[in-house]
Design a protein around this motif. Structure first.
Motif, PDB file in Angstrom:
ATOM      1  N   PHE A 123      -8.614  -4.315   6.333  1.00  0.00           N
ATOM      2  CA  PHE A 123      -7.823  -5.241   7.134  1.00  0.00           C
ATOM      3  C   PHE A 123      -8.768  -6.074   7.997  1.00  0.00           C
ATOM      4  O   PHE A 123      -9.718  -5.560   8.575  1.00  0.00           O
ATOM      5  CB  PHE A 123      -6.859  -4.471   8.032  1.00  0.00           C
ATOM      6  CG  PHE A 123      -6.347  -5.272   9.197  1.00  0.00           C
ATOM      7  CD1 PHE A 123      -5.316  -6.183   9.027  1.00  0.00           C
ATOM      8  CD2 PHE A 123      -6.899  -5.115  10.458  1.00  0.00           C
ATOM      9  CE1 PHE A 123      -4.837  -6.923  10.099  1.00  0.00           C
ATOM     10  CE2 PHE A 123      -6.427  -5.846  11.535  1.00  0.00           C
ATOM     11  CZ  PHE A 123      -5.394  -6.753  11.354  1.00  0.00           C
ATOM     12  N   CYS A 145      -8.732  -9.329  11.015  1.00  0.00           N
ATOM     13  CA  CYS A 145      -8.078 -10.312  11.878  1.00  0.00           C
ATOM     14  C   CYS A 145      -9.123 -11.367  12.228  1.00  0.00           C
ATOM     15  O   CYS A 145     -10.184 -11.035  12.770  1.00  0.00           O
ATOM     16  CB  CYS A 145      -7.535  -9.674  13.153  1.00  0.00           C
ATOM     17  SG  CYS A 145      -6.855 -10.877  14.332  1.00  0.00           S
ATOM     18  N   TRP A 193      -4.042 -12.583   9.801  1.00  0.00           N
ATOM     19  CA  TRP A 193      -4.339 -11.254   9.266  1.00  0.00           C
ATOM     20  C   TRP A 193      -4.531 -11.343   7.757  1.00  0.00           C
ATOM     21  O   TRP A 193      -3.849 -12.102   7.074  1.00  0.00           O
ATOM     22  CB  TRP A 193      -3.182 -10.298   9.537  1.00  0.00           C
ATOM     23  CG  TRP A 193      -2.983  -9.922  10.975  1.00  0.00           C
ATOM     24  CD1 TRP A 193      -3.713 -10.346  12.039  1.00  0.00           C
ATOM     25  CD2 TRP A 193      -1.983  -9.046  11.487  1.00  0.00           C
ATOM     26  NE1 TRP A 193      -3.238  -9.784  13.200  1.00  0.00           N
ATOM     27  CE2 TRP A 193      -2.176  -8.986  12.884  1.00  0.00           C
ATOM     28  CE3 TRP A 193      -0.964  -8.315  10.905  1.00  0.00           C
ATOM     29  CZ2 TRP A 193      -1.360  -8.212  13.704  1.00  0.00           C
ATOM     30  CZ3 TRP A 193      -0.148  -7.545  11.711  1.00  0.00           C
ATOM     31  CH2 TRP A 193      -0.343  -7.485  13.097  1.00  0.00           C
ATOM     32  N   TRP A 200       1.202  -5.416   8.286  1.00  0.00           N
ATOM     33  CA  TRP A 200       1.577  -4.639   9.470  1.00  0.00           C
ATOM     34  C   TRP A 200       1.997  -3.225   9.082  1.00  0.00           C
ATOM     35  O   TRP A 200       1.620  -2.248   9.743  1.00  0.00           O
ATOM     36  CB  TRP A 200       2.706  -5.358  10.205  1.00  0.00           C
ATOM     37  CG  TRP A 200       3.285  -4.590  11.347  1.00  0.00           C
ATOM     38  CD1 TRP A 200       2.681  -4.311  12.547  1.00  0.00           C
ATOM     39  CD2 TRP A 200       4.577  -3.980  11.409  1.00  0.00           C
ATOM     40  NE1 TRP A 200       3.525  -3.589  13.347  1.00  0.00           N
ATOM     41  CE2 TRP A 200       4.692  -3.365  12.672  1.00  0.00           C
ATOM     42  CE3 TRP A 200       5.639  -3.920  10.527  1.00  0.00           C
ATOM     43  CZ2 TRP A 200       5.848  -2.691  13.068  1.00  0.00           C
ATOM     44  CZ3 TRP A 200       6.795  -3.245  10.912  1.00  0.00           C
ATOM     45  CH2 TRP A 200       6.886  -2.635  12.163  1.00  0.00           C
ATOM     46  N   TRP A 227     -11.518  -5.396  12.590  1.00  0.00           N
ATOM     47  CA  TRP A 227     -11.257  -5.005  11.219  1.00  0.00           C
ATOM     48  C   TRP A 227     -10.999  -3.506  11.135  1.00  0.00           C
ATOM     49  O   TRP A 227     -11.293  -2.758  12.069  1.00  0.00           O
ATOM     50  CB  TRP A 227     -12.388  -5.423  10.283  1.00  0.00           C
ATOM     51  CG  TRP A 227     -13.742  -4.826  10.556  1.00  0.00           C
ATOM     52  CD1 TRP A 227     -14.635  -5.228  11.503  1.00  0.00           C
ATOM     53  CD2 TRP A 227     -14.354  -3.754   9.864  1.00  0.00           C
ATOM     54  NE1 TRP A 227     -15.775  -4.491  11.443  1.00  0.00           N
ATOM     55  CE2 TRP A 227     -15.640  -3.565  10.441  1.00  0.00           C
ATOM     56  CE3 TRP A 227     -13.990  -2.925   8.814  1.00  0.00           C
ATOM     57  CZ2 TRP A 227     -16.523  -2.571  10.010  1.00  0.00           C
ATOM     58  CZ3 TRP A 227     -14.864  -1.941   8.372  1.00  0.00           C
ATOM     59  CH2 TRP A 227     -16.120  -1.788   8.969  1.00  0.00           C
TER      60      TRP A 227
END
Length: 260
Positions: free
Chosen positions: A163, A165, A186, A204, A256
């Protein structure tokens, strides 16, 4: 000409020069000029343009319909109207209008309460965020003090991957470019296929965790560097080029997370 997913919260009017065959896409377009959930952002906008205060409660749209000679060939309006009418009779459309003010249909429910009032994906995230702030009153101040590029890891709940951002540069009204006050996006990267996911609710669901959830992390520097190249090339091709960002403007890594 704007990329999908770009919110237009400082705009008040949307003009459709062409009509998409899918009425849901038309409604999504209109919804992009009404993303005014952040009180601080709204306050800054009104500080710059106080003369627009009376209009900030409204969002306007104008549809250009095809000329009659094209309409005879394309039948686009008829196609969109039928599809929109079918949706409106099932769910209802906010504002009780179709493509023009004279279009007639029975509005059974407001669009925001479709699906019998079930919570939408965006509403679910917003409610969770509100609960987070209620449970942690100092959260926003704590976040401001955190360093950039912090990272962690967790056992994957729905999917494995990384992940990210990123803060993305944006062009200000005066023509200058943001440097630290841009928008945030994201992404999740699958390190095996290099596939990039942007769906907010899907991401999410994958990254959220409980306060007492154990940290799980096994990435090394080489692995992370390769995955980071993938996402930054993706942002460059799909965002920076689209907004014609000048040389030297780059996306900034905020945080991350590894999901193993």
């Amino acid at each position: 000409v704007l990329a999908e997913g770009l919110n237009l919260q400082d705009a008040s009017c949307l003009i459709n020069y062409e009509l998409h065959w899918n009425p849901v896409r038309l409604m999504q377009r209109i919804g992009r000029i009404d993303r005014r959930r952040d009180a601080d952002t709204e306050a800054r906008l009104l500080a710059d343009h106080p003369e627009l205060k009376a209009d900030r409660d409204y969002a306007y749209y104008w549809n250009f319909l095809p000329p009659k000679e094209l309409e005879d060939l394309l039948s686009l309006y008829k196609t969109v109207s039928k599809k929109t009418l079918r949706i409106s009779k099932t769910f209802g459309i906010e504002g009780k209008m179709l493509l023009t003010p004279n279009d007639d249909y029975e509005a059974l429910k407001e669009f925001n309460s479709h699906y019998e009032g079930s919570t939408s994906a965006e509403e679910e995230i917003a409610l969770a965020y509100q609960q987070l702030l209620a449970d942690n009153p100092d959260y926003l101040e704590q976040v401001k003090e955190l360093p950039r590029k912090i990272y962690s890891g967790k056992m994957a709940s729905t999917r494995k991957g990384y992940f990210f951002c990123y803060e993305l540069p944006t062009k200000r009204a005066d023509g200058s470019w943001s440097d630290g006050d841009g928008i945030y996006r994201w992404y999740v990267v699958d390190p095996e296929t290099n596939q990039v996911t942007k769906d907010l609710h899907e991401i999410w669901t994958a990254v959220k965790c409980e306060r007492d959830e154990s940290r799980a992390f096994n990435a090394n520097e080489e692995q992370f560097s390769e995955v980071r190249k993938v996402i930054e090339n993706y942002i460059k091709k799909n965002y920076l080029k689209a907004i014609q960002a000048p040389m030297g403007k780059k996306a900034k890594l905020v945080t991350w997370l590894q999901m193993i």
